[in-house]
Write a protein that holds these residues in place. Sequence first.
Motif, PDB file in Angstrom:
ATOM      1  N   PHE A  17       0.819  -1.220   0.000  1.00 42.03           N
ATOM      2  CA  PHE A  17       0.000   0.000   0.000  1.00 42.03           C
ATOM      3  C   PHE A  17       0.849   1.266   0.000  1.00 42.03           C
ATOM      4  CE2 PHE A  17       0.529  -0.563   4.578  1.00 42.03           C
ATOM      5  CZ  PHE A  17       0.717   0.729   5.030  1.00 42.03           C
ATOM      6  N   LEU A  18       2.110   1.192   0.412  1.00 49.42           N
ATOM      7  CA  LEU A  18       2.963   2.382   0.418  1.00 49.42           C
ATOM      8  C   LEU A  18       3.279   2.872  -0.995  1.00 49.42           C
ATOM      9  CD1 LEU A  18       5.519   1.650   3.279  1.00 49.42           C
ATOM     10  CD2 LEU A  18       3.631   3.271   3.284  1.00 49.42           C
ATOM     11  N   TRP A  19       3.160   1.995  -1.972  1.00 49.64           N
ATOM     12  CA  TRP A  19       3.436   2.365  -3.362  1.00 49.64           C
ATOM     13  C   TRP A  19       2.221   3.036  -4.016  1.00 49.64           C
ATOM     14  CZ3 TRP A  19       8.300   2.343  -4.944  1.00 49.64           C
ATOM     15  CH2 TRP A  19       9.204   1.597  -4.203  1.00 49.64           C
ATOM     16  N   ASN A  20       1.089   3.021  -3.361  1.00 51.31           N
ATOM     17  CA  ASN A  20      -0.132   3.657  -3.879  1.00 51.31           C
ATOM     18  C   ASN A  20      -0.201   5.099  -3.377  1.00 51.31           C
ATOM     19  OD1 ASN A  20      -0.717   1.147  -4.889  1.00 51.31           O
ATOM     20  ND2 ASN A  20      -2.035   0.587  -3.171  1.00 51.31           N
ATOM     21  N   ASP A  21      -1.177   5.857  -3.889  1.00 49.89           N
ATOM     22  CA  ASP A  21      -1.412   7.216  -3.386  1.00 49.89           C
ATOM     23  C   ASP A  21      -1.893   7.135  -1.947  1.00 49.89           C
ATOM     24  OD1 ASP A  21      -0.719   8.422  -5.760  1.00 49.89           O
ATOM     25  OD2 ASP A  21      -2.764   8.292  -6.585  1.00 49.89           O
ATOM     26  N   GLU A  22      -1.682   8.226  -1.199  1.00 51.18           N
ATOM     27  CA  GLU A  22      -2.078   8.239   0.206  1.00 51.18           C
ATOM     28  C   GLU A  22      -3.588   8.071   0.367  1.00 51.18           C
ATOM     29  OE1 GLU A  22      -0.517  10.983   3.171  1.00 51.18           O
ATOM     30  OE2 GLU A  22       1.121  11.445   1.795  1.00 51.18           O
ATOM     31  N   ASP A  23      -4.340   8.498  -0.629  1.00 49.17           N
ATOM     32  CA  ASP A  23      -5.795   8.343  -0.555  1.00 49.17           C
ATOM     33  C   ASP A  23      -6.210   6.876  -0.543  1.00 49.17           C
ATOM     34  OD1 ASP A  23      -5.869  11.086  -0.712  1.00 49.17           O
ATOM     35  OD2 ASP A  23      -6.265  11.130  -2.877  1.00 49.17           O
ATOM     36  N   GLU A  24      -5.391   6.026  -1.116  1.00 47.20           N
ATOM     37  CA  GLU A  24      -5.708   4.604  -1.212  1.00 47.20           C
ATOM     38  C   GLU A  24      -5.161   3.800  -0.037  1.00 47.20           C
ATOM     39  OE1 GLU A  24      -4.505   3.088  -5.013  1.00 47.20           O
ATOM     40  OE2 GLU A  24      -5.251   4.848  -6.052  1.00 47.20           O
ATOM     41  N   TRP A  25      -4.460   4.435   0.847  1.00 45.13           N
ATOM     42  CA  TRP A  25      -3.927   3.720   2.003  1.00 45.13           C
ATOM     43  C   TRP A  25      -5.059   3.276   2.916  1.00 45.13           C
ATOM     44  CZ3 TRP A  25       0.928   6.722   4.193  1.00 45.13           C
ATOM     45  CH2 TRP A  25       1.939   6.709   3.219  1.00 45.13           C
ATOM     46  N   PRO A  26      -4.863   2.211   3.647  1.00 44.21           N
ATOM     47  CA  PRO A  26      -5.916   1.768   4.572  1.00 44.21           C
ATOM     48  C   PRO A  26      -6.107   2.792   5.693  1.00 44.21           C
ATOM     49  CG  PRO A  26      -3.962   0.364   4.768  1.00 44.21           C
ATOM     50  CD  PRO A  26      -3.704   1.332   3.666  1.00 44.21           C
ATOM     51  N   LYS A  27      -7.342   2.934   6.129  1.00 44.80           N
ATOM     52  CA  LYS A  27      -7.650   3.852   7.219  1.00 44.80           C
ATOM     53  C   LYS A  27      -7.304   3.173   8.538  1.00 44.80           C
ATOM     54  CE  LYS A  27      -9.333   6.795   4.387  1.00 44.80           C
ATOM     55  NZ  LYS A  27      -8.402   7.739   3.858  1.00 44.80           N
ATOM     56  N   CYS A  28      -6.802   3.951   9.445  1.00 40.39           N
ATOM     57  CA  CYS A  28      -6.420   3.414  10.750  1.00 40.39           C
ATOM     58  C   CYS A  28      -7.686   3.143  11.562  1.00 40.39           C
ATOM     59  CB  CYS A  28      -5.529   4.410  11.477  1.00 40.39           C
ATOM     60  SG  CYS A  28      -4.983   3.813  13.079  1.00 40.39           S
ATOM     61  N   CYS A  29      -7.807   1.956  12.010  1.00 42.33           N
ATOM     62  CA  CYS A  29      -8.993   1.625  12.781  1.00 42.33           C
ATOM     63  C   CYS A  29      -8.633   1.210  14.209  1.00 42.33           C
ATOM     64  CB  CYS A  29      -9.783   0.528  12.083  1.00 42.33           C
ATOM     65  SG  CYS A  29      -8.814  -0.963  11.815  1.00 42.33           S
ATOM     66  N   GLU A  30      -7.382   1.325  14.539  1.00 40.78           N
ATOM     67  CA  GLU A  30      -6.958   0.940  15.881  1.00 40.78           C
ATOM     68  C   GLU A  30      -7.342   2.010  16.885  1.00 40.78           C
ATOM     69  OE1 GLU A  30      -2.847  -0.138  16.127  1.00 40.78           O
ATOM     70  OE2 GLU A  30      -2.881  -1.018  14.134  1.00 40.78           O
ATOM     71  N   ASN A  31      -7.561   1.582  18.096  1.00 38.32           N
ATOM     72  CA  ASN A  31      -7.844   2.507  19.181  1.00 38.32           C
ATOM     73  C   ASN A  31      -6.500   3.011  19.719  1.00 38.32           C
ATOM     74  OD1 ASN A  31      -8.786   3.951  21.284  1.00 38.32           O
ATOM     75  ND2 ASN A  31      -9.579   2.205  22.446  1.00 38.32           N
ATOM     76  N   LEU A  32      -6.211   4.303  19.505  1.00 39.79           N
ATOM     77  CA  LEU A  32      -4.925   4.851  19.921  1.00 39.79           C
ATOM     78  C   LEU A  32      -4.964   5.462  21.319  1.00 39.79           C
ATOM     79  CD1 LEU A  32      -3.744   6.514  16.606  1.00 39.79           C
ATOM     80  CD2 LEU A  32      -3.100   4.295  17.528  1.00 39.79           C
ATOM     81  N   ASN A  33      -6.080   5.341  21.985  1.00 42.02           N
ATOM     82  CA  ASN A  33      -6.162   5.844  23.355  1.00 42.02           C
ATOM     83  C   ASN A  33      -5.475   4.861  24.289  1.00 42.02           C
ATOM     84  OD1 ASN A  33      -7.624   8.069  22.529  1.00 42.02           O
ATOM     85  ND2 ASN A  33      -9.591   7.011  22.766  1.00 42.02           N
ATOM     86  N   ILE A  34      -4.421   5.312  24.904  1.00 44.91           N
ATOM     87  CA  ILE A  34      -3.649   4.459  25.807  1.00 44.91           C
ATOM     88  C   ILE A  34      -4.077   4.780  27.230  1.00 44.91           C
ATOM     89  CG2 ILE A  34      -1.333   3.855  26.583  1.00 44.91           C
ATOM     90  CD1 ILE A  34      -0.358   4.766  23.817  1.00 44.91           C
ATOM     91  N   PRO A  35      -4.391   3.784  28.015  1.00 49.81           N
ATOM     92  CA  PRO A  35      -4.785   4.058  29.397  1.00 49.81           C
ATOM     93  C   PRO A  35      -3.635   4.675  30.193  1.00 49.81           C
ATOM     94  CG  PRO A  35      -4.872   1.681  28.928  1.00 49.81           C
ATOM     95  CD  PRO A  35      -4.446   2.378  27.682  1.00 49.81           C
ATOM     96  N   ILE A  36      -3.990   5.543  31.111  1.00 51.93           N
ATOM     97  CA  ILE A  36      -2.980   6.255  31.906  1.00 51.93           C
ATOM     98  C   ILE A  36      -2.189   5.303  32.779  1.00 51.93           C
ATOM     99  CG2 ILE A  36      -2.697   7.970  33.751  1.00 51.93           C
ATOM    100  CD1 ILE A  36      -5.122   9.407  32.573  1.00 51.93           C
TER     101      ILE A  36
END
Length: 127
Positions: free
Chosen positions: A16-35
């Motif tokens: 996917f890095l060789w494609n345009d940024e629009d075609e990259w997969p969307k991040c679906c991970e939860n980036l909220n880290i517990p304190i």
Amino acid sequence: MEKFLKTHQWLQGPDFLWNDEDEWPKCCENLNIPIDDPEVRRPVNVCTNETTQREGVECLIQYCSDWFKLIKMTAWLIVEKEYLKSAVKAEQEEPKEDRTKERKKEVKKKLQLTISKRTEAEKALMY
């Protein structure tokens, strides 16, 4: 090891890095880290104080903005040094009570900045 080196993803990265940024997969991970996550470091405040110690002529050069001010300041330091030497010598030779007004006038004359002192200061800085 050969299998690892032959893998194209190791050398080129994911496809996917060789494609345009629009075609990259969307991040679906939860980036909220517990304190209270034990693997997250707590921020640390660090205070530092940097000092550089300059000595003698280097300190004077850093302080003065031009050559003539440096010469003048050095000449005054020479005058002051001579005054202090003469004061110590006078203190050793005669007690404080015996000093006369004439002696004080002589000392004041020595505290003047003369051309010879400026020349002496210039020589001191050059050598």
